[in-house]
Scaffold this active site. Sequence first.
Site, mmCIF file in Angstrom:
data_model
loop_
_atom_site.group_PDB
_atom_site.id
_atom_site.type_symbol
_atom_site.label_atom_id
_atom_site.label_comp_id
_atom_site.label_asym_id
_atom_site.label_seq_id
_atom_site.Cartn_x
_atom_site.Cartn_y
_atom_site.Cartn_z
ATOM 1 N N GLY A 58 0.761 -1.211 0.013
ATOM 2 C CA GLY A 58 -0.062 -0.006 0.017
ATOM 3 C C GLY A 58 0.813 1.056 -0.081
ATOM 4 O O GLY A 58 0.830 2.259 -0.701
ATOM 5 N N ALA A 59 1.965 1.323 0.859
ATOM 6 C CA ALA A 59 2.681 2.319 1.089
ATOM 7 C C ALA A 59 3.500 2.671 -0.446
ATOM 8 O O ALA A 59 3.587 3.888 -0.728
ATOM 9 C CB ALA A 59 3.537 2.308 2.171
ATOM 10 N N ASP B 26 3.855 -2.690 -7.572
ATOM 11 C CA ASP B 26 3.368 -1.423 -6.857
ATOM 12 C C ASP B 26 3.570 -0.172 -7.608
ATOM 13 O O ASP B 26 2.672 0.738 -7.821
ATOM 14 C CB ASP B 26 3.890 -1.151 -5.367
ATOM 15 C CG ASP B 26 3.817 -2.776 -4.667
ATOM 16 O OD1 ASP B 26 2.692 -3.138 -4.935
ATOM 17 O OD2 ASP B 26 4.674 -2.998 -3.945
HETATM 18 O O1 RIB Z 1 5.482 -5.519 -3.196
HETATM 19 C C1 RIB Z 1 6.596 -5.254 -2.636
HETATM 20 C C2 RIB Z 1 6.161 -5.201 -0.989
HETATM 21 O O2 RIB Z 1 5.748 -6.423 -0.635
HETATM 22 C C3 RIB Z 1 7.344 -4.838 -0.386
HETATM 23 O O3 RIB Z 1 7.635 -3.558 -0.198
HETATM 24 C C4 RIB Z 1 7.243 -5.614 1.059
HETATM 25 O O4 RIB Z 1 7.052 -4.822 2.092
HETATM 26 C C5 RIB Z 1 6.015 -6.460 0.806
HETATM 27 O O5 RIB Z 1 5.071 -5.856 1.258
#
Ligand code: RIB
Length: 308
Positions: free
Chosen positions: A40-41, A252
């Site tokens: 999420g972050a 992400d």
């Molecule tokens: O998608 C990558 C993320 O997956 C990493 O930053 C780690 O924290 C996991 O949540």
Amino acid sequence: MKLAVIGSNMVDLCAYIHRMPAPGETLEVPDFTIGCGGKGANQAVAAALCGAEVTMVSKVGSDLFADNTIENFKKFGIDARYVTKASDASSGIASIFVDESGQNRILIVKGANDLLAPADIDAAAEDLKACAMIILQLEAPLATVYHSIDFGRKHGVPVLLNPAPATKALEIAKVCACDFFVPNETELAILTGLPTETMADVEAAAKSLLVRGLKNIIVTLGGRGALWMTQREKQYVAPCKVTAVDTTGAGDAFIGCFASEYAKGGDVLAAMKKASAFAALSVTRKGTQLSYPTQEELAIFLQKKAAE
Ligand code: RIB
């Protein structure tokens, strides 16, 4: 344009390895980074770097990592008013192993992320209603994910669900109201029980989710590009060829950039193309959020690629 990310944050402990140790073996690794992560972050940071005004709804623990995570959100201009502290949990932690091909293996401890509750979504309701999109992943409880999708539908806010990490406990019927469903090929295989080795496999697996009621499926395929499928359309975005150093957080990066671009113009393909380039540039550097480019860096990268 405003976006909200509802979901996880983690502290990423990332070791760059030659090989995984055997049982009982201790291995020295040549390199290590520690940084802010969590799906999420990461998505929130990627969207902010791509120009979105981002509100984060998340939970940190009651430990030394909590304030650093909140400060990190603020550093990227992310609204962290709904990042709350759990009094009885650690922060989320991810142990990440990246091999020499840049591929990663990740073990997570959800910690406080597992305490993100529907009430936390309701507490942010007025701000969430003003967003062009809500972005979700599966590092928070499923009940909170379902509640957030229902919230989006009720208030007319489009929802993107990244079903990561994939779990068979996810009830597809409860997430059909999401506007975009964005797995990678591994997650697609886990969720459907189907192979995703070839492009034909990927298409068949995505189709099986369309049959179950999902509307827009975007499958991120790493070095193979990305596929967008609806009941009527099938579009493929070619990969940006790069030499991968660390692929952690690339999905992400794609999602944050995609959401930011899509919210600006509503053009899915254009958003996918920019997101592919943003994610490709990120894999040429170590770390998760640490590897995400600025818009200036992305523009230079795109110019170089155009000249190749
Ligand atoms: O998608 C990558 C993320 O997956 C990493 O930053 C780690 O924290 C996991 O949540």
